[in-house]
Design an enzyme around this catalytic site. Structure first.
Site, PDB file in Angstrom:
ATOM      1  N   ILE A  15       0.836  -1.217   0.000  1.00 44.89           N
ATOM      2  CA  ILE A  15       0.000   0.000   0.000  1.00 44.89           C
ATOM      3  C   ILE A  15       0.866   1.261   0.000  1.00 44.89           C
ATOM      4  CG2 ILE A  15      -0.333   0.229   2.521  1.00 44.89           C
ATOM      5  CD1 ILE A  15      -2.904   0.815  -0.324  1.00 44.89           C
ATOM      6  N   SER A  37      12.113   0.683   6.841  1.00 43.43           N
ATOM      7  CA  SER A  37      11.536  -0.605   6.472  1.00 43.43           C
ATOM      8  C   SER A  37      12.634  -1.645   6.624  1.00 43.43           C
ATOM      9  CB  SER A  37      11.030  -0.533   5.017  1.00 43.43           C
ATOM     10  OG  SER A  37       9.917  -1.355   4.822  1.00 43.43           O
ATOM     11  N   ARG A  38      12.269  -2.835   7.097  1.00 42.79           N
ATOM     12  CA  ARG A  38      13.309  -3.825   7.403  1.00 42.79           C
ATOM     13  C   ARG A  38      13.952  -4.400   6.149  1.00 42.79           C
ATOM     14  NH1 ARG A  38       9.324  -7.621  10.449  1.00 42.79           N
ATOM     15  NH2 ARG A  38       8.515  -7.319   8.357  1.00 42.79           N
ATOM     16  N   LYS A  91      -5.195   1.981   7.904  1.00 42.01           N
ATOM     17  CA  LYS A  91      -6.267   1.208   8.514  1.00 42.01           C
ATOM     18  C   LYS A  91      -5.840  -0.254   8.603  1.00 42.01           C
ATOM     19  CE  LYS A  91      -7.923  -1.517   6.211  1.00 42.01           C
ATOM     20  NZ  LYS A  91      -7.719  -2.675   5.271  1.00 42.01           N
ATOM     21  N   ASP A 169      -9.772  -7.682   7.187  1.00 44.56           N
ATOM     22  CA  ASP A 169      -8.848  -6.661   6.665  1.00 44.56           C
ATOM     23  C   ASP A 169      -9.542  -5.868   5.555  1.00 44.56           C
ATOM     24  OD1 ASP A 169      -6.037  -5.456   6.344  1.00 44.56           O
ATOM     25  OD2 ASP A 169      -6.519  -6.170   4.341  1.00 44.56           O
TER      26      ASP A 169
END
Ligand code: NAP
Length: 309
Positions: A15, A37-38, A91, A169
């Site tokens: 997203i 971000s990993r 969300k 979700d």
């Protein structure tokens, strides 16, 4: 704060790439200055393995955008709020109701803005549907939210784990529209949750709900839909009928297609977030998350065959 609101984004996945990066780039008052971000990095931007490193070593930022799965949302939001940053939550805003309530209190204490985004509320037909319902009280609402999980969520193991919401979700998007267009509280009456034997979150759910004035609302969520996909809300009001389709972006009233603006959910959300930050306000509505929590609280559990991606 500088003229431009400087953003750090956490969780550079589907997203974030599909919607957040283009929406931020298109807004004149917003600038993405760092990413945490990993396993991913955004081209041309400083990137860090986690939020803590971004806050410690990165460029100055005013706000943090959280795009990871819900299980990781609370800890990151708390860290960002404690660092005095405004926070934009994808969300669902958290994995539990109480953790989001804690974030609301913390944002207030820190004097920063907290935005729980519900992108489907910004779909092109939602405002017109809300106005129609105000003039045409609903007698029955049917929600059909059925999609092919293998197409839309390939490899997303988090969705099947506790706190990942499973079919809720996408289903919570329908509930976010429902609780926006119905101008009275909605309560959960009954739920059936069907969960694969090898998963912790449901693959399908049916919900019976009611408005405060006792009008019935039925919802069917299913992740096993192949062929045409359904993201539809059908409202019957005496002899009149409204259909809000395509996730809220197509509106039909009494069989007549209505003209809607083009889809701009994320640009509209970022415009709202910029306004919240400028005005020193927060916007966190827990109604969709509460309905999901209630479904998990009192839903009848059913087990079904194992799911393999
Ligand atoms: P995703 O691509 O699977 O995850 C986003 C990123 O979060 C991943 O790339 C990963 O980045 C990080 N991540 C994954 N698991 C994590 C974990 N357990 N702890 C910490 N970080 C983790 O998911 P997505 O589709 O973007 O969805 C993320 C959120 O956006 C969800 O809450 C979803 O409901 C919401 N959303 C998704 C869509 C959609 O169409 N996909 C639409 C609207 C809203 P690193 O491994 O690099 O850290």
């Amino acid at each position: 704060m500088s003229q431009v609101i400087r953003l750090g984004l956490v969780g550079l996945g589907k997203i974030a790439r599909d919607q957040h990066l283009p929406a931020i780039a298109a807004h004149p008052d917003l600038e993405l200055v760092a990413v945490a971000s990993r396993n991913a990095c955004a081209e041309g931007l400083p990137y860090f393995a986690d939020l803590e490193a971004m806050l410690r070593e990165g460029p100055a930022i005013d706000a943090v955008i959280l795009c990871q799965p819900p299980q990781a949302r609370y800890a990151a939001a708390r860290t960002a709020l404690l660092a005095g940053k405004h926070v934009f939550l994808e969300k669902p805003p958290g994995a539990t109701v109480t953790e989001v309530e804690a974030l609301i209190a913390l944002a207030k204490a820190q004097g920063v803005s907290l935005f729980a985004s519900w992108h489907s509320r910004y779909a092109a037909g939602v405002a017109a549907a809300k106005a129609w319902l105000a003039a045409n009280p609903p007698r029955h609402i049917q929600i059909n939210w059925k999609e092919d999980v293998r197409h839309w969520h390939p490899g997303q193991t988090w969705i099947w784990q506790a706190g990942g919401f499973g079919v809720f979700d996408p289903g919570i998007n329908a509930l976010s529209i429902l609780t926006e267009i119905v101008d009275e509280p909605v309560r959960l009456v009954r739920a059936h949750l069907t969960t694969p034997s090898n998963c912790q979150a449901p693959i399908a759910a049916t919900l019976a709900m009611q408005t405060a004035s006792d009008q019935p609302i039925d919802a069917e969520f299913d992740f096993r839909q192949t062929g045409p996909q359904s993201w539809d809300i059908i409202v019957q009001s005496d002899a009149r009928r409204l259909v809000l389709g395509h996730g809220g972006n197509v509106l039909t009233i009494d069989g007549v297609a209505q003209t809607c603006d083009s889809e701009a959910e994320y640009p509209l959300m970022y415009a709202h977030f910029a306004q919240l930050v400028r005005a020193g306000q927060s916007d966190v509505d827990l109604a969709p998350l509460r309905l999901v929590a209630d479904a998990f609280l009192c839903g009848e559990p059913y087990s079904t065959e194992a799911f393999h991606d």
